[in-house]
Scaffold this motif. Structure first.
Motif, PDB file in Angstrom:
ATOM      1  N   THR A   4       0.878  -1.288   0.053  1.00  0.00           N
ATOM      2  CA  THR A   4      -0.352  -0.011  -0.094  1.00  0.00           C
ATOM      3  C   THR A   4       1.145   1.402   0.317  1.00  0.00           C
ATOM      4  O   THR A   4       2.139   1.185   0.500  1.00  0.00           O
ATOM      5  N   VAL A   6       1.964   4.742   1.125  1.00  0.00           N
ATOM      6  CA  VAL A   6       1.476   5.876   2.715  1.00  0.00           C
ATOM      7  C   VAL A   6       1.189   7.068   2.164  1.00  0.00           C
ATOM      8  O   VAL A   6       2.387   7.842   1.274  1.00  0.00           O
ATOM      9  N   ARG A 114      -6.514  -0.016   3.340  1.00  0.00           N
ATOM     10  CA  ARG A 114      -7.723   1.231   3.488  1.00  0.00           C
ATOM     11  C   ARG A 114      -6.445   1.065   5.047  1.00  0.00           C
ATOM     12  O   ARG A 114      -6.304   2.223   5.598  1.00  0.00           O
ATOM     13  N   SER A 117      -3.243   2.418   4.663  1.00  0.00           N
ATOM     14  CA  SER A 117      -3.695   3.488   4.256  1.00  0.00           C
ATOM     15  C   SER A 117      -3.333   4.471   5.565  1.00  0.00           C
ATOM     16  O   SER A 117      -2.901   5.956   5.618  1.00  0.00           O
ATOM     17  N   GLN A 162      -6.909   3.692  -6.887  1.00  0.00           N
ATOM     18  CA  GLN A 162      -6.595   5.301  -5.846  1.00  0.00           C
ATOM     19  C   GLN A 162      -6.797   5.908  -5.714  1.00  0.00           C
ATOM     20  O   GLN A 162      -5.725   6.794  -6.638  1.00  0.00           O
TER      21      GLN A 162
END
Length: 186
Positions: A4, A6, A114, A117, A162
């Motif tokens: 993911t 950040v 999620r 994040s 995203q």
């Protein structure tokens, strides 16, 4: 499970752009921030990414390889517009996962992304969404500096999209709805 990104805006605290000398005599009523000037909106189409979206101005394009667990990697393609006057940013990222990643229920995969994040932030809202049958999540979080992150994620097969909008309470992202609702994938 999955890599993911950040997302951070800046390490400084957002400015409130208030001036004591210019404050009205009655300071009990809160005033809404004034909408900033934005460049003309334009539809950006990525044939390679199989999407279109409306940005305020021409997006900056970047790509970078991101390592995944198990020694594999994925390339993240990022398209972004940052408005210094309004102190907000609009970003679209996409990447393709290898065959061994992002398996299982799409909402479970998206919830895991999620969670990565929002690490270090406070989750404000979170909802399962779809876009033309493609599973997605819409969530908002806030960090310790007051940056508000509004994110829509979509997982189409092994491709993750995203959309990220960053603003503050003092500098709301006025074009957030236009940006999010203009996104199309094929």
């Amino acid at each position: 499970l999955c890599a993911t990104v950040v997302i951070t805006r800046a390490q400084s605290t957002p400015s409130t752009d208030t001036q004591a000398a210019a404050a009205p005599a009655d300071t009990t009523a809160a005033q809404a921030p004034k909408a900033p000037k934005y460049p003309p909106s334009q539809t950006f189409i990525s044939q390679e990414g199989h999407f279109s979206v409306i940005f305020a101005g021409a997006p900056k394009k970047e790509s970078s390889a991101v390592p995944l667990a198990g020694g594999e990697s994925t390339t993240i393609y990022q398209f972004s517009v940052a408005n210094d006057e309004s102190n907000d940013s609009y970003m679209l990222l996409y990447n393709d996962y290898p065959a061994d990643y992002a398996n299982g229920d799409p909402q479970t995969v998206l919830a895991s992304l999620r969670d990565g994040s929002v690490a270090g932030k406070t989750l404000i809202s979170d909802n399962a969404i779809t876009l033309s049958g493609v599973p997605g999540r819409a969530f908002t979080s806030i960090d310790g500096h007051g940056w508000i992150f509004t994110v829509h994620e979509f997982l189409k097969g092994k491709r993750l999209y995203q959309l990220i909008v960053v603003g503050t309470a003092y500098h709301p992202a006025y074009l957030s709805d236009q940006f999010m609702s203009s996104f199309k994938i094929w």
